[in-house]
Design a protein around this motif. Sequence first.
Motif, PDB file in Angstrom:
ATOM      1  N   SER A 152      -8.072  15.731 -13.480  1.00 37.12           N
ATOM      2  CA  SER A 152      -9.255  16.235 -12.776  1.00 37.12           C
ATOM      3  C   SER A 152     -10.111  15.098 -12.252  1.00 37.12           C
ATOM      4  CB  SER A 152     -10.087  17.125 -13.700  1.00 37.12           C
ATOM      5  OG  SER A 152     -10.474  16.412 -14.872  1.00 37.12           O
ATOM      6  N   TYR A 153     -10.516  15.233 -10.986  1.00 36.10           N
ATOM      7  CA  TYR A 153     -11.409  14.273 -10.344  1.00 36.10           C
ATOM      8  C   TYR A 153     -12.806  14.873 -10.368  1.00 36.10           C
ATOM      9  CZ  TYR A 153     -13.411  11.228  -6.748  1.00 36.10           C
ATOM     10  OH  TYR A 153     -14.212  10.331  -6.043  1.00 36.10           O
ATOM     11  N   ALA A 154     -13.659  14.334 -11.227  1.00 31.44           N
ATOM     12  CA  ALA A 154     -14.937  14.977 -11.528  1.00 31.44           C
ATOM     13  C   ALA A 154     -15.849  15.091 -10.326  1.00 31.44           C
ATOM     14  CB  ALA A 154     -15.649  14.205 -12.647  1.00 31.44           C
ATOM     15  N   ALA A 155     -15.808  14.107  -9.433  1.00 29.32           N
ATOM     16  CA  ALA A 155     -16.745  14.101  -8.312  1.00 29.32           C
ATOM     17  C   ALA A 155     -16.564  15.307  -7.399  1.00 29.32           C
ATOM     18  CB  ALA A 155     -16.602  12.810  -7.509  1.00 29.32           C
ATOM     19  N   SER A 156     -15.343  15.848  -7.325  1.00 27.75           N
ATOM     20  CA  SER A 156     -15.113  17.030  -6.497  1.00 27.75           C
ATOM     21  C   SER A 156     -14.628  18.221  -7.305  1.00 27.75           C
ATOM     22  CB  SER A 156     -14.092  16.719  -5.392  1.00 27.75           C
ATOM     23  OG  SER A 156     -12.872  16.280  -5.947  1.00 27.75           O
ATOM     24  N   ASP A 157     -14.567  18.067  -8.643  1.00 32.89           N
ATOM     25  CA  ASP A 157     -14.198  19.148  -9.553  1.00 32.89           C
ATOM     26  C   ASP A 157     -12.875  19.795  -9.138  1.00 32.89           C
ATOM     27  OD1 ASP A 157     -14.469  20.804 -11.745  1.00 32.89           O
ATOM     28  OD2 ASP A 157     -15.557  22.342 -10.617  1.00 32.89           O
ATOM     29  N   VAL A 158     -11.860  18.944  -8.958  1.00 32.17           N
ATOM     30  CA  VAL A 158     -10.546  19.440  -8.552  1.00 32.17           C
ATOM     31  C   VAL A 158      -9.471  18.597  -9.227  1.00 32.17           C
ATOM     32  CG1 VAL A 158     -10.376  17.939  -6.516  1.00 32.17           C
ATOM     33  CG2 VAL A 158      -9.154  20.132  -6.549  1.00 32.17           C
ATOM     34  N   GLU A 159      -8.305  19.200  -9.466  1.00 28.91           N
ATOM     35  CA  GLU A 159      -7.183  18.457 -10.013  1.00 28.91           C
ATOM     36  C   GLU A 159      -6.316  17.925  -8.879  1.00 28.91           C
ATOM     37  OE1 GLU A 159      -5.058  20.867 -12.826  1.00 28.91           O
ATOM     38  OE2 GLU A 159      -6.304  20.120 -14.481  1.00 28.91           O
ATOM     39  N   GLY A 165       1.693   6.564 -14.678  1.00 33.82           N
ATOM     40  CA  GLY A 165       0.811   6.406 -15.819  1.00 33.82           C
ATOM     41  C   GLY A 165      -0.595   5.955 -15.495  1.00 33.82           C
ATOM     42  N   ILE A 166      -0.985   6.043 -14.225  1.00 34.16           N
ATOM     43  CA  ILE A 166      -2.323   5.559 -13.873  1.00 34.16           C
ATOM     44  C   ILE A 166      -3.416   6.522 -14.333  1.00 34.16           C
ATOM     45  CG2 ILE A 166      -1.431   4.203 -11.941  1.00 34.16           C
ATOM     46  CD1 ILE A 166      -2.535   6.285 -10.020  1.00 34.16           C
ATOM     47  N   GLU A 167      -3.049   7.776 -14.594  1.00 31.45           N
ATOM     48  CA  GLU A 167      -3.966   8.749 -15.179  1.00 31.45           C
ATOM     49  C   GLU A 167      -3.214   9.576 -16.220  1.00 31.45           C
ATOM     50  OE1 GLU A 167      -7.051   8.648 -14.731  1.00 31.45           O
ATOM     51  OE2 GLU A 167      -7.362   7.735 -12.758  1.00 31.45           O
ATOM     52  N   GLU A 168      -3.958  10.160 -17.170  1.00 34.28           N
ATOM     53  CA  GLU A 168      -3.357  11.008 -18.187  1.00 34.28           C
ATOM     54  C   GLU A 168      -3.411  12.471 -17.758  1.00 34.28           C
ATOM     55  OE1 GLU A 168      -4.652  10.419 -22.181  1.00 34.28           O
ATOM     56  OE2 GLU A 168      -4.970   8.269 -21.907  1.00 34.28           O
ATOM     57  N   GLU A 169      -2.345  13.180 -18.054  1.00 34.00           N
ATOM     58  CA  GLU A 169      -2.247  14.579 -17.658  1.00 34.00           C
ATOM     59  C   GLU A 169      -3.337  15.421 -18.310  1.00 34.00           C
ATOM     60  OE1 GLU A 169       1.166  18.064 -17.218  1.00 34.00           O
ATOM     61  OE2 GLU A 169       1.530  16.301 -18.495  1.00 34.00           O
ATOM     62  N   ASP A 170      -3.932  16.308 -17.495  1.00 31.72           N
ATOM     63  CA  ASP A 170      -4.948  17.265 -17.946  1.00 31.72           C
ATOM     64  C   ASP A 170      -6.186  16.584 -18.529  1.00 31.72           C
ATOM     65  OD1 ASP A 170      -3.349  19.416 -17.190  1.00 31.72           O
ATOM     66  OD2 ASP A 170      -2.351  19.464 -19.147  1.00 31.72           O
ATOM     67  N   GLN A 171      -6.423  15.334 -18.144  1.00 36.04           N
ATOM     68  CA  GLN A 171      -7.607  14.611 -18.567  1.00 36.04           C
ATOM     69  C   GLN A 171      -8.440  14.238 -17.337  1.00 36.04           C
ATOM     70  OE1 GLN A 171      -8.498  14.002 -21.840  1.00 36.04           O
ATOM     71  NE2 GLN A 171      -6.745  15.337 -22.267  1.00 36.04           N
ATOM     72  N   PRO A 172      -9.720  13.941 -17.515  1.00 31.56           N
ATOM     73  CA  PRO A 172     -10.507  13.462 -16.377  1.00 31.56           C
ATOM     74  C   PRO A 172      -9.944  12.146 -15.848  1.00 31.56           C
ATOM     75  CG  PRO A 172     -11.927  14.121 -18.201  1.00 31.56           C
ATOM     76  CD  PRO A 172     -10.527  14.111 -18.733  1.00 31.56           C
ATOM     77  N   ALA A 173      -9.765  12.060 -14.549  1.00 32.89           N
ATOM     78  CA  ALA A 173      -9.286  10.817 -13.937  1.00 32.89           C
ATOM     79  C   ALA A 173     -10.359   9.739 -14.068  1.00 32.89           C
ATOM     80  CB  ALA A 173      -8.958  11.052 -12.467  1.00 32.89           C
ATOM     81  N   VAL A 174      -9.944   8.504 -14.295  1.00 36.97           N
ATOM     82  CA  VAL A 174     -10.897   7.412 -14.504  1.00 36.97           C
ATOM     83  C   VAL A 174     -10.838   6.351 -13.418  1.00 36.97           C
ATOM     84  CG1 VAL A 174     -11.018   7.735 -16.988  1.00 36.97           C
ATOM     85  CG2 VAL A 174      -9.268   6.227 -16.048  1.00 36.97           C
ATOM     86  N   GLY A 175      -9.727   6.267 -12.687  1.00 39.22           N
ATOM     87  CA  GLY A 175      -9.644   5.338 -11.564  1.00 39.22           C
ATOM     88  C   GLY A 175      -9.661   3.881 -11.931  1.00 39.22           C
ATOM     89  N   THR A 254     -12.109  13.555   0.397  1.00 38.37           N
ATOM     90  CA  THR A 254     -12.766  13.641   1.701  1.00 38.37           C
ATOM     91  C   THR A 254     -12.094  14.626   2.644  1.00 38.37           C
ATOM     92  OG1 THR A 254     -11.486  11.828   2.700  1.00 38.37           O
ATOM     93  CG2 THR A 254     -13.491  11.230   1.502  1.00 38.37           C
ATOM     94  N   VAL A 255     -10.869  15.056   2.311  1.00 35.79           N
ATOM     95  CA  VAL A 255     -10.150  15.958   3.215  1.00 35.79           C
ATOM     96  C   VAL A 255      -9.866  17.323   2.595  1.00 35.79           C
ATOM     97  CG1 VAL A 255      -9.059  13.972   4.333  1.00 35.79           C
ATOM     98  CG2 VAL A 255      -7.808  15.213   2.543  1.00 35.79           C
ATOM     99  N   LEU A 256     -10.281  17.543   1.357  1.00 37.67           N
ATOM    100  CA  LEU A 256      -9.912  18.769   0.662  1.00 37.67           C
ATOM    101  C   LEU A 256     -10.470  20.025   1.322  1.00 37.67           C
ATOM    102  CD1 LEU A 256     -10.186  17.686  -3.089  1.00 37.67           C
ATOM    103  CD2 LEU A 256      -8.117  17.987  -1.692  1.00 37.67           C
ATOM    104  N   SER A 257     -11.627  19.918   1.954  1.00 36.25           N
ATOM    105  CA  SER A 257     -12.197  21.111   2.594  1.00 36.25           C
ATOM    106  C   SER A 257     -11.347  21.561   3.773  1.00 36.25           C
ATOM    107  CB  SER A 257     -13.628  20.828   3.058  1.00 36.25           C
ATOM    108  OG  SER A 257     -13.652  19.756   3.989  1.00 36.25           O
ATOM    109  N   GLU A 258     -10.750  20.606   4.493  1.00 39.39           N
ATOM    110  CA  GLU A 258      -9.914  20.968   5.643  1.00 39.39           C
ATOM    111  C   GLU A 258      -8.432  21.043   5.282  1.00 39.39           C
ATOM    112  OE1 GLU A 258      -9.166  17.579   8.489  1.00 39.39           O
ATOM    113  OE2 GLU A 258     -10.815  16.657   7.352  1.00 39.39           O
ATOM    114  N   ALA A 259      -8.049  20.304   4.242  1.00 40.98           N
ATOM    115  CA  ALA A 259      -6.638  20.257   3.861  1.00 40.98           C
ATOM    116  C   ALA A 259      -6.508  20.261   2.337  1.00 40.98           C
ATOM    117  CB  ALA A 259      -5.976  19.025   4.463  1.00 40.98           C
ATOM    118  N   GLU A 264      -2.075  18.100  -3.892  1.00 42.59           N
ATOM    119  CA  GLU A 264      -0.736  18.148  -4.475  1.00 42.59           C
ATOM    120  C   GLU A 264       0.304  17.414  -3.644  1.00 42.59           C
ATOM    121  OE1 GLU A 264       0.346  22.169  -5.205  1.00 42.59           O
ATOM    122  OE2 GLU A 264      -1.095  22.429  -6.836  1.00 42.59           O
ATOM    123  N   GLU A 265       0.108  17.354  -2.340  1.00 46.93           N
ATOM    124  CA  GLU A 265       1.131  16.772  -1.476  1.00 46.93           C
ATOM    125  C   GLU A 265       0.930  15.276  -1.248  1.00 46.93           C
ATOM    126  OE1 GLU A 265       1.677  19.044   2.088  1.00 46.93           O
ATOM    127  OE2 GLU A 265       1.644  20.963   1.001  1.00 46.93           O
TER     128      GLU A 265
END
Length: 342
Positions: A152-159, A165-175, A254-259, A264-265
């Motif tokens: 999950s990316y907290a700033a936009s509340d979306v997975e 291994g750069i992020e853990e599954e089902d955890q908040p992304a840390v970047g 930045t593109v989730l509203s339009e795409a 996922e892709e």
Amino acid sequence: MFTPSKSLCAAVSAVAVSALALAGCSSVDSDSVAASGADNAWPESITLSLVPSTEGEDLAEALAPLTDYLSENLGIEVNGVVASDYAATVEALGADQAQVIITDAGSLYNAIEQYDAELILRDVRFGATSYSAVAYTNNPDKYCEDEPVAASYAASDVEMLYCNGIEEEDQPAVGEGPAGVEALSKISAEDKVALQAATSPAGYQYPIVAMQDLGMDTDSAFVQVPVSGNNNAVLSVLNGDAEVSFGFWDARSTVLSEAPEAAEEVVAFAYTEMIPNGGVAASDSLPDDLVAKLSTLMDDYADSSEEAKDVMFDMVGLSDWTAETAEDEITRYGEILKKFSN
């Protein structure tokens, strides 16, 4: 980072000129003289220069709460003026037309190197003082050593999807980077890689350095696809115009509203070393005790009221400032800037 519109610059030019004229005033505050001696006397007024994210007609509303707060608590007049761009904040500080600047990381480095400015605060966005450049792909079979996972990316509340291994599954992304950068070596000469302008830290500079550190000849290692902006970097991969692109963490938002399918892709498969946020620097002409109090006040500003939090975000897109300046990150940023200065 935010860049003011032409309308903003035009709307505030008269304000900036008149306010900058005030910066030359340096009559002595009598209480400060009594307390610390003439050599350390506080000026009657100081000028703060910044590049806001607000529109021109909202300038007074955006700046007044901060400058009023500082004026009241410092006991001297604090004027806020708008710079045309980040480089102009450094020029204003060098000319003593501004004594405090809120600016980007590169300008902080230049202010420190050129004018002995003191780095007093770093910008905080969503709890972080730095961010990574992200490598995105539409071909996870090639660039991922494991199955992409959702975090999950907290700033936009979306997975969104990440691998290596750069992020853990089902955890908040840390970047947090660097991570997964070895996967960049899988880019081959015929692959299309979308790159932003050479002045973009996340869209060009840090990715290029990461690839060069892997021994890649970035002039011939892939086919460059020029794009403008982080959103277009993501869209270039989503639409198949490039196999890999780079942007800030996490530019897919930045593109989730339009795409919305980009979550996922478009898969994030590597993070570069961290890129510092900007911050606040003060002129070395200011007394140390004034700088210390100013730093404390600005550090506390976001927590001073709910209105202050809104003002800060609306004015410069920040959630807080911190006195943990991590100046080594700014120095590293300066080294990378020099690499691309020509």
